[in-house]
Design an enzyme around this catalytic site. Sequence first.
Site, PDB file in Angstrom:
ATOM      1  N   GLY A   1       6.618   6.207   8.624  1.00 37.51           N
ATOM      2  CA  GLY A   1       7.127   7.580   8.545  1.00 37.51           C
ATOM      3  C   GLY A   1       6.016   8.627   8.570  1.00 37.51           C
TER       4      GLY A   1
ATOM      5  CD  GLU B   1       8.976   6.817  12.119  1.00 33.74           C
ATOM      6  OE1 GLU B   1       8.895   6.596  10.886  1.00 33.74           O
ATOM      7  OE2 GLU B   1       9.890   6.371  12.810  1.00 33.74           O
TER       8      GLU B   1
ATOM      9  CD  GLU C   1       7.855   1.873  10.839  1.00 31.85           C
ATOM     10  OE1 GLU C   1       7.069   1.369  11.675  1.00 31.85           O
ATOM     11  OE2 GLU C   1       7.981   3.097  10.686  1.00 31.85           O
TER      12      GLU C   1
ATOM     13  CB  ALA D   1       9.637   5.682   4.581  1.00 36.66           C
TER      14      ALA D   1
HETATM   15  N1  CAA Z   1       5.324   3.201   0.072  1.00 33.70           N
HETATM   16  C1  CAA Z   1       5.115   3.135  -1.252  1.00 33.70           C
HETATM   17  N2  CAA Z   1       3.895   2.975  -1.800  1.00 33.70           N
HETATM   18  C2  CAA Z   1       2.860   2.855  -0.968  1.00 33.70           C
HETATM   19  C3  CAA Z   1       2.999   2.903   0.434  1.00 33.70           C
HETATM   20  C4  CAA Z   1       4.308   3.103   0.950  1.00 33.70           C
HETATM   21  N3  CAA Z   1       4.558   3.225   2.266  1.00 33.70           N
HETATM   22  N4  CAA Z   1       1.779   2.739   1.007  1.00 33.70           N
HETATM   23  C5  CAA Z   1       0.912   2.602  -0.005  1.00 33.70           C
HETATM   24  N5  CAA Z   1       1.543   2.663  -1.200  1.00 33.70           N
HETATM   25  C6  CAA Z   1       0.978   2.565  -2.526  1.00 33.70           C
HETATM   26  C7  CAA Z   1       0.580   1.111  -2.864  1.00 33.70           C
HETATM   27  O1  CAA Z   1       1.715   0.391  -3.296  1.00 33.70           O
HETATM   28  C8  CAA Z   1      -0.448   1.333  -3.928  1.00 33.70           C
HETATM   29  O2  CAA Z   1       0.213   1.635  -5.137  1.00 33.70           O
HETATM   30  P1  CAA Z   1      -0.176   0.843  -6.504  1.00 33.70           P
HETATM   31  O3  CAA Z   1      -1.598   1.260  -6.756  1.00 33.70           O
HETATM   32  O4  CAA Z   1       0.797   1.375  -7.497  1.00 33.70           O
HETATM   33  O5  CAA Z   1      -0.060  -0.603  -6.212  1.00 33.70           O
HETATM   34  C9  CAA Z   1      -1.160   2.604  -3.485  1.00 33.70           C
HETATM   35  O6  CAA Z   1      -0.276   3.260  -2.593  1.00 33.70           O
HETATM   36  C10 CAA Z   1      -2.460   2.324  -2.742  1.00 33.70           C
HETATM   37  O7  CAA Z   1      -2.168   1.439  -1.667  1.00 33.70           O
HETATM   38  P2  CAA Z   1      -2.945   0.067  -1.416  1.00 33.70           P
HETATM   39  O8  CAA Z   1      -3.445  -0.495  -2.694  1.00 33.70           O
HETATM   40  O9  CAA Z   1      -2.069  -0.820  -0.595  1.00 33.70           O
HETATM   41  O10 CAA Z   1      -4.181   0.601  -0.547  1.00 33.70           O
HETATM   42  P3  CAA Z   1      -5.033  -0.220   0.514  1.00 33.70           P
HETATM   43  O11 CAA Z   1      -6.205   0.635   0.843  1.00 33.70           O
HETATM   44  O12 CAA Z   1      -5.280  -1.609   0.047  1.00 33.70           O
HETATM   45  O13 CAA Z   1      -4.108  -0.325   1.812  1.00 33.70           O
HETATM   46  C11 CAA Z   1      -2.558   0.538   3.469  1.00 33.70           C
HETATM   47  C12 CAA Z   1      -3.735   0.844   2.505  1.00 33.70           C
HETATM   48  C13 CAA Z   1      -3.042  -0.402   4.581  1.00 33.70           C
HETATM   49  C14 CAA Z   1      -2.116   1.860   4.066  1.00 33.70           C
HETATM   50  C15 CAA Z   1      -1.407  -0.143   2.682  1.00 33.70           C
HETATM   51  O14 CAA Z   1      -1.128   0.653   1.531  1.00 33.70           O
HETATM   52  C16 CAA Z   1      -0.149  -0.307   3.454  1.00 33.70           C
HETATM   53  O15 CAA Z   1      -0.035  -1.176   4.297  1.00 33.70           O
HETATM   54  N6  CAA Z   1       0.874   0.541   3.143  1.00 33.70           N
HETATM   55  C17 CAA Z   1       2.191   0.436   3.744  1.00 33.70           C
HETATM   56  C18 CAA Z   1       2.210   0.921   5.185  1.00 33.70           C
HETATM   57  C19 CAA Z   1       3.595   0.737   5.775  1.00 33.70           C
HETATM   58  O16 CAA Z   1       4.092  -0.357   5.905  1.00 33.70           O
HETATM   59  N7  CAA Z   1       4.233   1.858   6.147  1.00 33.70           N
HETATM   60  C20 CAA Z   1       5.573   1.856   6.734  1.00 33.70           C
HETATM   61  C21 CAA Z   1       6.601   2.109   5.659  1.00 33.70           C
HETATM   62  S1  CAA Z   1       8.274   1.904   6.228  1.00 33.70           S
HETATM   63  C22 CAA Z   1       8.632   3.341   7.039  1.00 33.70           C
HETATM   64  O17 CAA Z   1       7.849   4.253   7.111  1.00 33.70           O
HETATM   65  C23 CAA Z   1      10.001   3.401   7.661  1.00 33.70           C
HETATM   66  C24 CAA Z   1      10.184   4.532   8.623  1.00 33.70           C
HETATM   67  O18 CAA Z   1       9.997   4.377   9.821  1.00 33.70           O
HETATM   68  C25 CAA Z   1      10.635   5.839   8.206  1.00 33.70           C
END
Ligand code: CAA
Length: 261
Positions: A112, A115, A135, A67
């Site tokens: 998400g 999911e 999360e 998400a």
């Molecule tokens: N939401 C918003 N933006 C996201 C995102 C997310 N879930 N995941 C990645 N992005 C964005 C980053 O912010 C980044 O944007 P900017 O260039 O503007 O900074 C871009 O995508 C590229 O990401 P990274 O620079 O972080 O890429 P990376 O290769 O260094 O890392 C990753 C990749 C490990 C997947 C890392 O992006 C990450 O940990 N992302 C979040 C994963 C996460 O926590 N997901 C759960 C979300 S909460 C949820 O989903 C609730 C639910 O149950 C419904």
Amino acid sequence: MAEYHTILVEQRGAVTLVTLNRPQALNALNTQVLDELIAAFAAFEADPGQRCAVVTGSGEKAFAAGADIKEMADKPMADFYLEDFFSRWTSDFTRKIRKPWIAAVNGFALGGGCELAMMADFILAADTAKFGQPEIKLGVAPGMGGSQRLTHAIGKSKAMEMVLTGRMMGAEEAERAGLVARVVPAADLLEDALKTAAQIAAMPPLAAMVNKELVNAAFELGLDQGILHERRLFQILAGTEDKAEGMRAFVEKREGQWKGR
Ligand code: CAA
């Protein structure tokens, strides 16, 4: 076809291909993506010419990284509650889609994203796929069914370890654990998924819907009720024109021609 901004929708014969298309945000699922996916799936479900769908992510890096954290970061708790945030996803969406669909997971399927993949009827994974429910690291928990579907898919111990540590699971481990149906080389994923979907789309369509309904019923019903449900739906299928044609075609050693009746 409706105009979409965050997803791409194409029809390949009887197969609808939906591509999550926010590669700059690793295809994070914001409200617009979720709304557009719901609309695209409603159109798929309503179109009698479309028989199976594939959902995948654009770019090589991600199916969907979760998400959209930026959308949720400043949202007050009262709004999450009042909007019943994610509710359309955890209930309506999956139940309304009676036709089969496949998640073709390339790269990250986190939060998400994992999911969404688990809402599919099955997952085909690229060898580069990575699954996780991270999360907890954000101070929250899965919100689109992950705690339940992951536990059903891989069992308590492994699901618990995944949600409590937030660690990622690679494609091979995910296949061993029963989360994904098959792992294929990343370069072949889309072609394989479309071929598999075309194979399903060529099946008698009512039988495809009933088979999907029956496997899903195994998650809701006790064994006796589930077996009764199966027997009744088998008996209903026995009254269809496609059953008569399917059995006649077998005896006559030819391919069946389906009417979906
Ligand atoms: N939401 C918003 N933006 C996201 C995102 C997310 N879930 N995941 C990645 N992005 C964005 C980053 O912010 C980044 O944007 P900017 O260039 O503007 O900074 C871009 O995508 C590229 O990401 P990274 O620079 O972080 O890429 P990376 O290769 O260094 O890392 C990753 C990749 C490990 C997947 C890392 O992006 C990450 O940990 N992302 C979040 C994963 C996460 O926590 N997901 C759960 C979300 S909460 C949820 O989903 C609730 C639910 O149950 C419904």
